[in-house]
Design a protein around this motif. Structure first.
Motif, mmCIF file in Angstrom:
data_model
loop_
_atom_site.group_PDB
_atom_site.id
_atom_site.type_symbol
_atom_site.label_atom_id
_atom_site.label_comp_id
_atom_site.label_asym_id
_atom_site.label_seq_id
_atom_site.Cartn_x
_atom_site.Cartn_y
_atom_site.Cartn_z
ATOM 1 N N TRP A 148 0.807 -1.502 0.034
ATOM 2 C CA TRP A 148 0.089 -0.020 0.008
ATOM 3 C C TRP A 148 0.995 1.281 0.034
ATOM 4 O O TRP A 148 0.337 2.321 -0.649
ATOM 5 N N ARG A 149 2.069 1.016 0.512
ATOM 6 C CA ARG A 149 2.897 2.405 0.491
ATOM 7 C C ARG A 149 3.362 2.646 -0.697
ATOM 8 O O ARG A 149 3.218 4.101 -0.899
ATOM 9 N N ALA A 150 3.721 1.944 -1.569
ATOM 10 C CA ALA A 150 4.109 2.148 -2.992
ATOM 11 C C ALA A 150 2.824 2.666 -3.718
ATOM 12 O O ALA A 150 3.076 3.583 -4.605
ATOM 13 N N MET A 151 1.803 2.096 -3.364
ATOM 14 C CA MET A 151 0.554 2.652 -3.997
ATOM 15 C C MET A 151 0.382 4.033 -3.816
ATOM 16 O O MET A 151 -0.112 5.222 -4.519
ATOM 17 N N CYS A 152 0.389 4.298 -2.644
ATOM 18 C CA CYS A 152 0.236 5.646 -1.915
ATOM 19 C C CYS A 152 1.275 6.692 -2.669
ATOM 20 O O CYS A 152 0.568 7.616 -2.891
ATOM 21 N N LYS A 153 2.449 6.396 -2.390
ATOM 22 C CA LYS A 153 3.325 7.400 -3.021
ATOM 23 C C LYS A 153 2.982 7.511 -4.412
ATOM 24 O O LYS A 153 3.121 8.706 -4.954
ATOM 25 N N TYR A 154 2.960 6.501 -5.234
ATOM 26 C CA TYR A 154 2.406 6.806 -6.644
ATOM 27 C C TYR A 154 1.589 7.619 -6.941
ATOM 28 O O TYR A 154 1.603 8.509 -7.632
ATOM 29 N N GLU A 201 2.094 11.293 -5.146
ATOM 30 C CA GLU A 201 3.304 12.164 -5.501
ATOM 31 C C GLU A 201 3.733 12.085 -6.987
ATOM 32 O O GLU A 201 3.995 12.930 -7.601
ATOM 33 N N GLU A 202 3.632 10.536 -7.381
ATOM 34 C CA GLU A 202 4.233 10.735 -8.806
ATOM 35 C C GLU A 202 3.348 10.935 -9.879
ATOM 36 O O GLU A 202 3.302 11.620 -11.000
ATOM 37 N N VAL A 203 2.012 10.612 -9.636
ATOM 38 C CA VAL A 203 0.824 10.871 -10.695
ATOM 39 C C VAL A 203 0.851 12.537 -11.068
ATOM 40 O O VAL A 203 1.096 12.872 -12.080
ATOM 41 N N PRO A 204 0.568 13.295 -10.041
ATOM 42 C CA PRO A 204 0.891 14.747 -10.324
ATOM 43 C C PRO A 204 1.908 15.056 -11.158
ATOM 44 O O PRO A 204 1.869 15.985 -11.975
ATOM 45 N N TYR A 205 3.174 14.556 -10.731
ATOM 46 C CA TYR A 205 4.322 15.094 -11.662
ATOM 47 C C TYR A 205 4.153 14.660 -13.072
ATOM 48 O O TYR A 205 4.509 15.372 -13.834
ATOM 49 N N TYR A 236 -4.960 6.621 -19.002
ATOM 50 C CA TYR A 236 -3.997 5.645 -19.571
ATOM 51 C C TYR A 236 -2.548 5.966 -18.728
ATOM 52 O O TYR A 236 -1.757 5.133 -18.390
ATOM 53 N N THR A 237 -2.175 7.378 -18.405
ATOM 54 C CA THR A 237 -1.057 7.783 -17.807
ATOM 55 C C THR A 237 -1.053 7.261 -16.323
ATOM 56 O O THR A 237 -0.240 6.925 -15.590
ATOM 57 N N VAL A 238 -2.359 7.609 -16.001
ATOM 58 C CA VAL A 238 -2.514 7.368 -14.417
ATOM 59 C C VAL A 238 -2.264 5.879 -14.127
ATOM 60 O O VAL A 238 -1.640 5.744 -13.037
ATOM 61 N N SER A 246 -2.669 8.915 3.648
ATOM 62 C CA SER A 246 -1.514 9.753 3.194
ATOM 63 C C SER A 246 -0.586 10.320 4.255
ATOM 64 O O SER A 246 0.641 10.321 4.083
ATOM 65 N N ARG A 247 -1.275 10.555 5.330
ATOM 66 C CA ARG A 247 -0.460 11.196 6.528
ATOM 67 C C ARG A 247 0.117 10.313 7.256
ATOM 68 O O ARG A 247 1.589 10.020 7.304
ATOM 69 N N SER A 248 -0.325 8.693 7.299
ATOM 70 C CA SER A 248 0.462 7.669 7.668
ATOM 71 C C SER A 248 1.594 7.173 6.846
ATOM 72 O O SER A 248 2.779 7.042 7.259
ATOM 73 N N CYS A 249 1.368 7.372 5.500
ATOM 74 C CA CYS A 249 2.273 7.005 4.632
ATOM 75 C C CYS A 249 3.600 7.861 4.752
ATOM 76 O O CYS A 249 4.761 7.483 4.870
#
Length: 476
Positions: free
Chosen positions: A200-206, A209-213, A228-230, A458-461
Motif C-alpha cells: 500500500w505504501r508504494a501505491m500511496c506514494k505513486y 506524489e508521482e501521478v501529479p508529476y 492511461y497515464t495514471v 496519506s498522512r500515515s504513509c
C-alpha cells in the motif's frame, strides 16, 4: 460529565498490553452506537479489537502498538467521523475547548495520545478516552483502558497537554488528540482502503506524489490519455489497496434459510452502488484502457475466490486469531444457495466456506446480493455518453472486479491531482468526469468515504517514510 455515562457503559480493559489504541476505539465506537457492519457473536453487532485491522495487521499492533495516524485511520475505516490534531499544530486553549465540548456531549468523544512518563506513570505512549471535565479545577478525567494498571483518574489539563505535546519516538511526530463522532451519513459502503498489505505504501506514494508529476510533465490531447497515464504504471495489484467489503458470519444450525431486514437493506444498498459505479464514464474509460492495452484481470478474480478469502479472514477474527496466515481454507467446500430475503425468495445468496483455524473446523457464511437474472452478460456496452461506451452490471460477475476498483479509485483521487494538467480544456473535462457532485447519492457517499480514508492513509504513509529515513540516517 454528559459523555461519561455513554463511555462507561461500554468501558473495557485492553485485551493486550499494546492494544490501548484499539481498545480505546472500541469503547468510543460502541458508545456512539456505530454499526460495525457485521455481527460480533450470535445476533449482536458490537465492536471488539479483532475487527479493527484495516490499517494495520493485528499481529503488528500486538507486537509494536499503533501510531496516532493509524488510530485516526481505523476510526475512519470503522465508519466514524474524525477530527485529529497534532499537539504541535494546536494549542492548549483549542484542546481545552474540545475537552469541554466532548465532556458535555453524548455523541462527541475525545481520544488522547500521550506520554505516561510525563504523568509520572509507568510505560510510555498510551491512548485513552476522556470521560469528563472539571471547569473550576481545570482537570480532565482519563478513562484509562489499561485498568490492570490504573483506574480512571483526574489529571490537570495543563499537565495532560504537556503529555500530549511530546514526540512519539516511533514516528518522530507529535502526539495529539482526536474528536470522534458518529457519521451522519450511512456507513454501508461497498469499498474500503486497506493498509494491511505492505504494497500500500508504494501505491500511496505513486498516486499522491508521482501521478501529479506525470500529469504536469506530459501533454495530453484526450482524457483517455490522462487515464492511461495514471494507471499505466500502477506499482501493485490494486486489490491490495482497495478492498471489497463482504459481510460474513459463522454458520449456526445448518444452512441459512433467510436473512433479516437489515441484512437485506445492506445487500440492496451495495448492489445499487455497484450498478451506479458501472454506469459512470470513469468506469467506461477504465474498461476501454484495459481492452486496448490487453490488461487482464487476475486469474483468481472469481466470486468464489473472493468469498473464500473473506471467509478465511472472518474465521480468524471470530476465532480470536491475530494471524490470518494460521487459517487454512478448503476451496472445494465453497457452496452457494439462494435464501429468502424479507419475504421474497432469491434476493440474496449465501456462500459457505469450510475453513480450519488452529486445528478447529468452522463453516463461515458470506452474504452476497442476488445476481441479476437479466442484463448484458459479459459487460458489453449498452449506451453512449459523451462518445464513451457505458456498461451495466454483469450477470455472472456481481462482485467488484479490477476495473471497478480502478474506477472507484479514480473517482476518489484528490481534486488537486488534476491541477497540473497543462491543457485547460483537458483539465476541465477530466475534472467533470471525476466530479463527486455529479455522482448518484449512494455512490457519492462511498467515494467520499474513500477520499476521507485516503487523507488519513496519506498522512500515515508520510510518517512512515520519514521514520524510515530517520532510521537510515541513524544507522549511517
Amino acid at each position: 460529565m454528559n459523555g461519561f455515562f455513554k463511555l462507561v457503559s461500554t468501558f473495557q480493559t485492553q485485551a493486550e498490553p499494546a492494544y490501548c489504541g484499539l481498545t480505546t476505539l472500541v469503547v468510543v465506537l460502541n458508545a456512539l452506537s456505530v454499526d460495525p457492519g457485521r455481527r460480533w457473536k450470535g445476533p449482536w453487532r458490537w465492536f471488539d479489537e479483532s475487527m479493527l485491522d484495516c490499517c494495520e495487521p493485528l499481529e503488528n499492533v500486538k507486537k509494536n502498538g499503533i501510531t496516532f495516524s493509524k488510530v485516526s485511520c481505523l476510526a475512519q475505516c470503522a465508519g466514524a467521523s474524525v477530527q485529529a490534531f497534532r499537539a504541535n499544530e494546536s494549542s492548549l486553549d483549542l484542546f481545552r475547548s474540545f475537552v469541554e465540548t466532548c465532556a458535555s456531549s453524548e455523541d462527541h468523544h475525545l481520544v488522547v495520545s500521550y506520554d505516561r512518563q510525563i504523568l509520572k506513570q509507568t510505560g510510555t505512549g498510551h491512548f485513552s478516552p476522556v470521560g469528563g471535565y472539571h471547569r473550576h479545577k481545570d482537570m480532565a478525567l482519563i478513562l484509562d483502558v489499561a485498568r490492570f494498571k490504573y483506574p480512571p483518574h483526574w489529571v490537570p489539563l495543563s499537565l495532560l497537554w504537556e503529555a500530549l505535546n511530546s514526540v512519539d519516538e516511533a514516528t518522530g511526530k507529535s502526539r495529539g488528540f482526536m474528536m470522534i463522532t458518529k457519521r451522519a451519513k450511512p456507513t454501508c459502503f461497498l469499498f474500503t482502503l486497506s493498509c494491511k498489505d505492505q504494497r500500500w505504501r508504494a501505491m500511496c506514494k505513486y498516486l499522491l506524489e508521482e501521478v501529479p508529476y506525470l500529469l504536469k510533465s506530459r501533454g495530453f490531447t484526450t482524457v483517455e490519455e490522462v487515464v492511461y497515464t495514471v494507471f499505466g504504471s500502477l506499482p501493485a495489484d490494486v486489490a491490495s489497496f482497495v478492498k471489497w467489503i463482504v459481510e460474513v458470519k459463522p454458520a449456526v444450525n445448518g444452512p441459512i434459510e433467510k436473512v433479516d431486514r437489515d441484512e437485506t437493506e445492506r445487500l440492496r444498498y451495495k448492489s445499487k452502488v455497484l450498478q451506479q459505479l458501472r454506469q459512470t464514464r470513469a468506469l467506461a474509460l477504465i474498461t476501454k484502457w484495459m481492452e486496448q492495452n490487453s490488461v487482464n484481470s487476475p486469474e483468481d478474480e472469481s466470486l468464489q475466490t473472493a468469498i473464500l478469502q473473506a471467509c478465511c479472514q472472518g474465521a480468524a477474527a471470530f476465532r480470536g486469531s491475530n494471524c490470518y496466515s494460521n487459517v487454512k481454507c478448503f476451496k472445494k467446500d465453497v457452496k452457494e444457495s439462494n435464501v429468502t430475503s424479507n419475504g421474497a425468495r432469491g434476493e440474496a445468496v449465501v456462500m459457505s466456506s469450510r475453513v480450519l483455524v488452529d486445528g478447529c473446523e468452522q463453516v463461515i457464511d458470506a452474504l452476497v446480493p442476488k445476481r441479476p437474472s437479466s442484463g448484458n452478460v459479459g459487460g458489453g456496452p449498452v449506451l453512449q455518453q459523451d462518445g464513451i461506451d457505458q456498461v451495466t452490471l454483469e450477470e455472472n460477475a456481481f462482485h467488484p472486479t479490477t476495473r471497478d476498483l480502478l474506477a472507484v479509485l479514480l473517482l476518489a483521487l484528490p481534486p488537486s491531482t488534476w491541477e497540473q494538467i497543462p491543457d485547460l480544456s483537458i483539465h476541465a473535462e477530466i475534472s467533470r468526469i471525476v466530479s463527486r457532485k455529479e455522482l448518484p447519492h449512494e455512490l457519492q457517499l462511498g467515494v467520499e468515504h474513500l477520499f476521507e480514508q485516503a487523507f488519513f492513509v496519506s498522512r500515515s504513509c508520510t510518517e512512515e517514510a520519514l521514520t524510515e529515513e530517520a532510521l537510515i540516517e541513524t544507522k549511517n
